[in-house]
Scaffold this active site. Structure first.
Site, PDB file in Angstrom:
ATOM      1  N   ASP A   8      -8.110  -1.128  -1.340  1.00 20.74           N
ATOM      2  CA  ASP A   8      -9.051  -2.233  -1.422  1.00 20.74           C
ATOM      3  C   ASP A   8     -10.349  -1.647  -1.976  1.00 20.74           C
ATOM      4  OD1 ASP A   8     -10.191  -4.787  -0.986  1.00 20.74           O
ATOM      5  OD2 ASP A   8     -10.979  -4.125   0.945  1.00 20.74           O
ATOM      6  N   ASP A  10     -14.061  -3.301  -1.649  1.00 23.07           N
ATOM      7  CA  ASP A  10     -15.217  -3.478  -0.775  1.00 23.07           C
ATOM      8  C   ASP A  10     -14.920  -2.951   0.628  1.00 23.07           C
ATOM      9  OD1 ASP A  10     -16.464  -4.709  -2.871  1.00 23.07           O
ATOM     10  OD2 ASP A  10     -16.014  -6.741  -2.210  1.00 23.07           O
ATOM     11  N   GLY A  45     -12.594  -9.733   3.049  1.00 24.18           N
ATOM     12  CA  GLY A  45     -11.258  -9.588   2.476  1.00 24.18           C
ATOM     13  C   GLY A  45     -10.655 -10.834   1.859  1.00 24.18           C
ATOM     14  N   ARG A  48     -13.386 -15.698  -3.163  1.00 29.95           N
ATOM     15  CA  ARG A  48     -14.639 -16.451  -3.269  1.00 29.95           C
ATOM     16  C   ARG A  48     -14.452 -17.919  -2.908  1.00 29.95           C
ATOM     17  NH1 ARG A  48     -16.152 -16.491  -9.110  1.00 29.95           N
ATOM     18  NH2 ARG A  48     -15.736 -14.289  -8.778  1.00 29.95           N
ATOM     19  N   SER A 115     -11.529  -9.136  -5.231  1.00 29.46           N
ATOM     20  CA  SER A 115     -12.721  -9.362  -6.048  1.00 29.46           C
ATOM     21  C   SER A 115     -12.380  -9.592  -7.515  1.00 29.46           C
ATOM     22  CB  SER A 115     -13.653  -8.147  -5.948  1.00 29.46           C
ATOM     23  OG  SER A 115     -14.713  -8.264  -6.863  1.00 29.46           O
ATOM     24  N   LYS A 116     -13.002 -10.605  -8.095  1.00 31.50           N
ATOM     25  CA  LYS A 116     -12.858 -10.836  -9.532  1.00 31.50           C
ATOM     26  C   LYS A 116     -13.858  -9.999 -10.331  1.00 31.50           C
ATOM     27  CE  LYS A 116     -10.738 -15.405  -9.330  1.00 31.50           C
ATOM     28  NZ  LYS A 116     -10.768 -16.806  -9.765  1.00 31.50           N
ATOM     29  N   ASP A 169      -9.961  -2.365   4.836  1.00 35.91           N
ATOM     30  CA  ASP A 169     -10.963  -2.455   5.904  1.00 35.91           C
ATOM     31  C   ASP A 169     -10.984  -3.844   6.548  1.00 35.91           C
ATOM     32  OD1 ASP A 169     -12.217  -3.806   3.671  1.00 35.91           O
ATOM     33  OD2 ASP A 169     -14.099  -3.654   4.788  1.00 35.91           O
TER      34      ASP A 169
END
Length: 219
Positions: A8, A10, A45, A48, A115-116, A169
């Site tokens: 992952d 972030d 996680g 958007r 995430s984009k 995470d």
């Protein structure tokens, strides 16, 4: 045997959580919505669009889909602008060292992020060269806890899930890894990622030596 690692982004490679929080906070203030750190934790996680729906549900708000998309885009614009200030100094402690070690030992490495903006973040970190495959929010339609992003990453690496370890995470991220039959390493507190195969408080503790020690029968 373990041949691939999926990360992952972030909270594992870098911590953009504060930038996301600030962007959601700004949007919420503009909309006169309630938003705090407890609510922000529920966004960890997830995508958007799923995030803005969580915020709307919390505030008892219903909007048409076009408006929701516009607001999510506005939040993203705020967030992306803040990414310009990221540098290669913004790796989480231990992350760059682990990626470097994996490269030197010849493992396949993929990103599996909702995430984009993952490509932009990796570029700011000067991290793109660490990854054989980049799976992000543009790669699959179903976000975590569906395992799709990790399955995409393993397929692109040419490896079955049982030959891969996922670093996550977020609770939903570990759920996704388990749903896809991947081995899992949780980064963070017990109450969030304690259901991973092995858990570390920080990336600095999650060295390749420690991971190999836990999964010793798989190396």
């Amino acid at each position: 045997m373990i041949k691939g690692f999926i990360f992952d982004l972030d909270g594992v490679i870098t911590d953009t959580a504060e930038l996301h929080y600030a962007a959601w906070k700004k949007l919420s203030e503009d909309m006169d919505w309630d938003f705090d750190r407890d609510l922000n934790e529920k966004l960890r996680g997830i995508s958007r669009m799923d995030s803005i729906k969580v915020i709307m549900d919390h505030n008892g708000v219903s909007l048409d889909e076009d408006t929701v998309v516009d607001l999510a885009t506005k939040k993203n614009d705020i967030y992306v602008e803040s990414l310009d200030d990221m540098t290669p100094e913004d790796y989480l402690p231990g992350a760059r060292e682990l990626l470097t070690h994996l490269r030197s030992e010849g493992f396949r490495v993929a990103l599996g992020s909702a995430s984009k903006n993952a490509q932009k973040v990796l570029k700011q970190l000067n991290a793109t060269h660490f990854f054989d495959v980049i799976g992000d929010g543009n790669s699959v339609s179903k976000s975590k806890p569906a395992p799709d992003i990790f399955l995409y990453a393993s397929e692109k690496m040419g490896l079955p899930p049982e030959n891969c370890i996922v670093f996550e995470d977020a609770e939903k991220g570990i759920d996704a890894a388990k749903a896809g039959k991947f081995h899992s390493v949780g980064i963070g507190p017990e109450e969030r990622v304690g259901h991973a195969d092995i858990r570390f408080n920080t990336m600095k503790e999650a060295t390749l030596f420690e991971v190999k020690s836990h999964f010793k029968d798989l190396f």
